[in-house]
Design a protein around this motif. Structure first.
Motif, mmCIF file in Angstrom:
data_model
loop_
_atom_site.group_PDB
_atom_site.id
_atom_site.type_symbol
_atom_site.label_atom_id
_atom_site.label_comp_id
_atom_site.label_asym_id
_atom_site.label_seq_id
_atom_site.Cartn_x
_atom_site.Cartn_y
_atom_site.Cartn_z
ATOM 1 N N ALA A 99 110.943 5.851 29.444
ATOM 2 C CA ALA A 99 110.605 4.421 29.426
ATOM 3 C C ALA A 99 111.860 3.563 29.313
ATOM 4 O O ALA A 99 112.030 2.578 30.050
ATOM 5 C CB ALA A 99 109.651 4.122 28.276
ATOM 6 N N TYR A 100 112.768 3.907 28.403
ATOM 7 C CA TYR A 100 114.006 3.134 28.251
ATOM 8 C C TYR A 100 114.916 3.301 29.473
ATOM 9 O O TYR A 100 115.547 2.345 29.924
ATOM 10 C CB TYR A 100 114.743 3.544 26.984
ATOM 11 N N ALA A 101 114.985 4.510 30.020
ATOM 12 C CA ALA A 101 115.810 4.735 31.209
ATOM 13 C C ALA A 101 115.261 3.962 32.404
ATOM 14 O O ALA A 101 116.027 3.454 33.242
ATOM 15 C CB ALA A 101 115.878 6.221 31.526
ATOM 16 N N ASN A 102 113.940 3.847 32.500
ATOM 17 C CA ASN A 102 113.330 3.092 33.598
ATOM 18 C C ASN A 102 113.655 1.602 33.515
ATOM 19 O O ASN A 102 113.650 0.901 34.539
ATOM 20 C CB ASN A 102 111.820 3.308 33.623
ATOM 21 N N GLU A 103 113.918 1.115 32.301
ATOM 22 C CA GLU A 103 114.345 -0.278 32.164
ATOM 23 C C GLU A 103 115.675 -0.488 32.901
ATOM 24 O O GLU A 103 115.892 -1.513 33.545
ATOM 25 C CB GLU A 103 114.488 -0.650 30.687
ATOM 26 N N VAL A 104 116.557 0.498 32.790
ATOM 27 C CA VAL A 104 117.843 0.433 33.498
ATOM 28 C C VAL A 104 117.619 0.540 35.007
ATOM 29 O O VAL A 104 118.226 -0.191 35.799
ATOM 30 C CB VAL A 104 118.795 1.545 33.015
ATOM 31 N N LYS A 105 116.735 1.450 35.396
ATOM 32 C CA LYS A 105 116.408 1.603 36.815
ATOM 33 C C LYS A 105 115.873 0.298 37.398
ATOM 34 O O LYS A 105 116.263 -0.110 38.511
ATOM 35 C CB LYS A 105 115.361 2.708 36.979
ATOM 36 N N ASN A 106 115.011 -0.389 36.650
ATOM 37 C CA ASN A 106 114.447 -1.649 37.119
ATOM 38 C C ASN A 106 115.526 -2.724 37.260
ATOM 39 O O ASN A 106 115.501 -3.531 38.201
ATOM 40 C CB ASN A 106 113.351 -2.133 36.159
ATOM 41 N N ALA A 120 129.192 -0.124 36.746
ATOM 42 C CA ALA A 120 129.146 0.747 35.569
ATOM 43 C C ALA A 120 127.993 0.417 34.646
ATOM 44 O O ALA A 120 127.530 -0.731 34.568
ATOM 45 C CB ALA A 120 130.456 0.638 34.792
ATOM 46 N N PHE A 121 127.550 1.451 33.956
ATOM 47 C CA PHE A 121 126.711 1.299 32.766
ATOM 48 C C PHE A 121 127.666 1.520 31.604
ATOM 49 O O PHE A 121 128.317 2.560 31.506
ATOM 50 C CB PHE A 121 125.593 2.337 32.755
ATOM 51 N N PHE A 122 127.770 0.539 30.724
ATOM 52 C CA PHE A 122 128.786 0.530 29.669
ATOM 53 C C PHE A 122 128.072 0.502 28.328
ATOM 54 O O PHE A 122 127.393 -0.463 28.000
ATOM 55 C CB PHE A 122 129.647 -0.735 29.829
ATOM 56 N N ALA A 123 128.208 1.562 27.531
ATOM 57 C CA ALA A 123 127.480 1.603 26.265
ATOM 58 C C ALA A 123 128.222 2.396 25.206
ATOM 59 O O ALA A 123 128.912 3.370 25.517
ATOM 60 C CB ALA A 123 126.098 2.227 26.477
ATOM 61 N N GLU A 124 128.080 1.957 23.945
ATOM 62 C CA GLU A 124 128.506 2.800 22.839
ATOM 63 C C GLU A 124 127.595 4.030 22.814
ATOM 64 O O GLU A 124 126.374 3.907 23.011
ATOM 65 C CB GLU A 124 128.367 2.073 21.513
ATOM 66 N N SER A 125 128.169 5.184 22.548
ATOM 67 C CA SER A 125 127.344 6.399 22.497
ATOM 68 C C SER A 125 126.298 6.307 21.403
ATOM 69 O O SER A 125 125.201 6.869 21.525
ATOM 70 C CB SER A 125 128.239 7.619 22.273
ATOM 71 N N LEU A 126 126.621 5.608 20.325
ATOM 72 C CA LEU A 126 125.650 5.239 19.295
ATOM 73 C C LEU A 126 125.823 3.746 19.063
ATOM 74 O O LEU A 126 126.828 3.330 18.485
ATOM 75 C CB LEU A 126 125.912 5.999 17.983
ATOM 76 N N ALA A 164 122.293 7.893 33.556
ATOM 77 C CA ALA A 164 123.397 8.282 34.437
ATOM 78 C C ALA A 164 122.895 8.612 35.837
ATOM 79 O O ALA A 164 123.555 8.283 36.843
ATOM 80 C CB ALA A 164 124.150 9.472 33.850
ATOM 81 N N GLU A 165 121.743 9.242 35.919
ATOM 82 C CA GLU A 165 121.163 9.580 37.220
ATOM 83 C C GLU A 165 120.904 8.317 38.031
ATOM 84 O O GLU A 165 121.230 8.242 39.220
ATOM 85 C CB GLU A 165 119.866 10.357 37.004
ATOM 86 N N HIS A 166 120.313 7.310 37.389
ATOM 87 C CA HIS A 166 120.029 6.048 38.084
ATOM 88 C C HIS A 166 121.320 5.325 38.461
ATOM 89 O O HIS A 166 121.438 4.768 39.567
ATOM 90 C CB HIS A 166 119.173 5.136 37.199
ATOM 91 N N VAL A 167 122.287 5.314 37.550
ATOM 92 C CA VAL A 167 123.540 4.602 37.778
ATOM 93 C C VAL A 167 124.353 5.269 38.882
ATOM 94 O O VAL A 167 124.903 4.600 39.771
ATOM 95 C CB VAL A 167 124.356 4.518 36.473
ATOM 96 N N HIS A 168 124.432 6.586 38.857
ATOM 97 C CA HIS A 168 125.177 7.306 39.894
ATOM 98 C C HIS A 168 124.534 7.100 41.266
ATOM 99 O O HIS A 168 125.235 6.943 42.279
ATOM 100 C CB HIS A 168 125.237 8.795 39.566
ATOM 101 N N LYS A 169 123.223 7.105 41.286
ATOM 102 C CA LYS A 169 122.517 6.891 42.553
ATOM 103 C C LYS A 169 122.843 5.516 43.126
ATOM 104 O O LYS A 169 122.868 5.319 44.358
ATOM 105 C CB LYS A 169 121.008 7.038 42.339
ATOM 106 N N ALA A 170 123.116 4.561 42.233
ATOM 107 C CA ALA A 170 123.450 3.200 42.664
ATOM 108 C C ALA A 170 124.941 3.050 42.963
ATOM 109 O O ALA A 170 125.406 1.948 43.289
ATOM 110 C CB ALA A 170 123.035 2.200 41.582
ATOM 111 N N GLY A 171 125.700 4.154 42.833
ATOM 112 C CA GLY A 171 127.125 4.102 43.123
ATOM 113 C C GLY A 171 127.992 3.691 41.955
ATOM 114 O O GLY A 171 129.185 3.417 42.128
ATOM 115 N N GLY A 172 127.417 3.665 40.756
ATOM 116 C CA GLY A 172 128.166 3.263 39.573
ATOM 117 C C GLY A 172 128.633 4.452 38.747
ATOM 118 O O GLY A 172 128.361 5.614 39.083
ATOM 119 N N PRO A 186 130.059 11.824 30.375
ATOM 120 C CA PRO A 186 130.341 10.502 30.932
ATOM 121 C C PRO A 186 131.445 10.590 31.994
ATOM 122 O O PRO A 186 132.181 11.578 32.071
ATOM 123 C CB PRO A 186 130.829 9.693 29.718
ATOM 124 N N ASP A 187 131.589 9.536 32.775
ATOM 125 C CA ASP A 187 132.661 9.472 33.759
ATOM 126 C C ASP A 187 133.948 8.928 33.135
ATOM 127 O O ASP A 187 135.045 9.237 33.585
ATOM 128 C CB ASP A 187 132.250 8.574 34.927
#
Length: 416
Positions: A153-160, A174-180, A198-206, A236-237
């Motif tokens: 559910a939270y990952a789909n928010e990023v996908k949306n 990029a998706f930029f986040a503190e690990s915690l 990461a799957e969604h972000v990489h698919k988008a070229g990020g 992470p990248d």
């Protein structure tokens, strides 16, 4: 005399301006002081001149990270590290936009205030190229502990967010986040969330950037890096590091892949940092790694952190104002609430508590959107005796606060 955000009680002398989390192995650790002193007596230059300490330190750091993170840039601060990570991501992807978590803070440079909702919402507002995703908080967030699949559910928010950005012709760098997420409220993202994001972000070229400035270097106990809590299959990248790696000395680092580094170098505009990676800073960085290993501080963080969590959860049973206790190792948050059903942030009560704690020579602060989460990020030399001292004091003060509320017959406005 100060007991600053719970360092060892034996250290009652005046502390420096560094926050305790930056003093990873404790204030004025003799091994760190010795390393700095000895290298200062030999040589210190800017990084235009190569020195063995830089190579030795990069090799030591590489042993703590996944194999693909093998290129290192040394800098002076976490803000510099995050700014460089942003540049690397944009050069590699040829995209501009960045996705960040709500209430995030990544540094004080203009570029980082732009991607820090904690800051920009009180300043000039959100830039068109910045996209804010909900914090993966399973206690008070959109999808809580009773949700059937909060990770997806939270990952789909990023996908949306990505899909909406693409509709507007935007492209994700990029998706930029503190690990915690720390400023966001001492949040522990559910395992598997980063993989799906990461799957969604990489698919988008990020690319995926993990900000480990406050939470890395063994603090979480189980692992050396907080992103490893997500599982062995997540890498992470780009990883950024800051103040704790130098025990408060100005030292920071960006670790990334060969592919990203090569794309950055291909611009023909070299990256140069005058003091990043200088011999003294690298000597200190090596000494910090030595101390963490020699004093078994990662295992210590696990043992003491588990003990502290146990004590705090006992207080949760005793004091209804404590809604949640969460954490890993010596990264712990205590979420104070006004009522159990609504989980309304007990902001005023939290402020009152940390003020009273200050009178007992314990400096804690609050985080989270409601400024109601007590944050525990002491130096990793913090021990069980210190933990018991702090929790006993919190217990006493909460009991006093409860009695005060009852005596004033204002229980309707008090947390209990």
């Amino acid at each position: 005399k100060l007991l600053c955000e719970c360092p060892p009680r034996g250290i009652r002398e005046e502390l420096s301006n560094h926050s305790p989390r930056s003093l990873a192995v404790g204030h004025c650790h003799p091994d760190i002081v010795k390393a700095a002193h000895e290298q200062n007596q030999l040589l210190n230059t800017n990084s235009r001149y190569l020195h063995d300490n830089l190579v030795d330190y990069a090799e030591r750091l590489s042993k703590t990270l996944p194999e693909k993170l093998c290129i290192f840039y040394f800098l002076n601060s976490g803000s510099e590290a995050n700014d460089l990570a942003l540049r690397l991501a944009r050069q590699y992807t040829k995209h501009e936009d960045v996705i960040v978590l709500d209430h995030a803070y990544h540094g004080h440079l203009t570029s980082l205030i732009d991607i820090s909702p904690y800051k920009f919402r009180n300043l000039e507002g959100q830039k068109e190229w910045v996209h804010v995703a909900p914090v993966p908080d399973t206690y008070r967030g959109l999808y809580r502990e009773d949700h059937e699949d909060s990770v997806t559910a939270y990952a789909n928010e990023v996908k949306n967010i990505i899909e909406q950005a693409h509709k507007r012709g935007r492209k994700i760098a990029a998706f930029f986040a503190e690990s915690l997420p720390s400023v966001g409220g001492q949040i522990i993202p559910p395992a598997g969330y980063f993989q799906k994001v990461a799957e969604h972000v990489h698919k988008a070229g990020g690319v995926f950037i993990a900000d480990e400035i406050q939470v890395g270097f063994g603090r979480v106990g189980k692992h050396f890096w907080a992103f490893q809590l997500q599982g062995e299959d997540f890498v992470p990248d780009i990883v950024t590091m800051g103040k704790p790696i130098g025990n408060g000395h100005p030292l920071a680092c960006v670790a990334t892949t060969k592919e990203i580094a090569e794309a950055f170098a291909a611009t023909g505009v070299e990256y140069f940092n005058t003091f990043g990676g200088n011999p003294v800073s690298c000597a200190i960085g090596l000494a910090v790694l030595d101390v963490i290993e020699k004093e078994h501080l990662q295992a210590h963080a696990t043992e003491v952190g588990n003990f502290l969590m146990k004590l705090l959860k006992e207080q949760k049973i005793k004091h209804p104002i404590i809604g949640d206790v969460r954490g890993s190792g010596l990264f712990i948050g205590v979420d104070l609430i006004k009522d159990q059903a609504e989980r309304t942030p007990a902001t005023a009560e939290a402020e009152h508590l940390i003020t009273r704690l200050k009178e007992e020579y314990i400096l804690l602060s609050t985080d989270g959107p409601g400024r109601n989460v007590l944050k525990f990020k002491p130096p990793m030399c913090f021990n069980k005796e210190d933990a018991k001292f702090v929790v006993d004091t919190i217990d006493k003060l909460l009991t006093d606060i409860e009695k005060e509320c009852l005596s004033q017959e204002k229980t309707s406005t008090c947390s209990t």
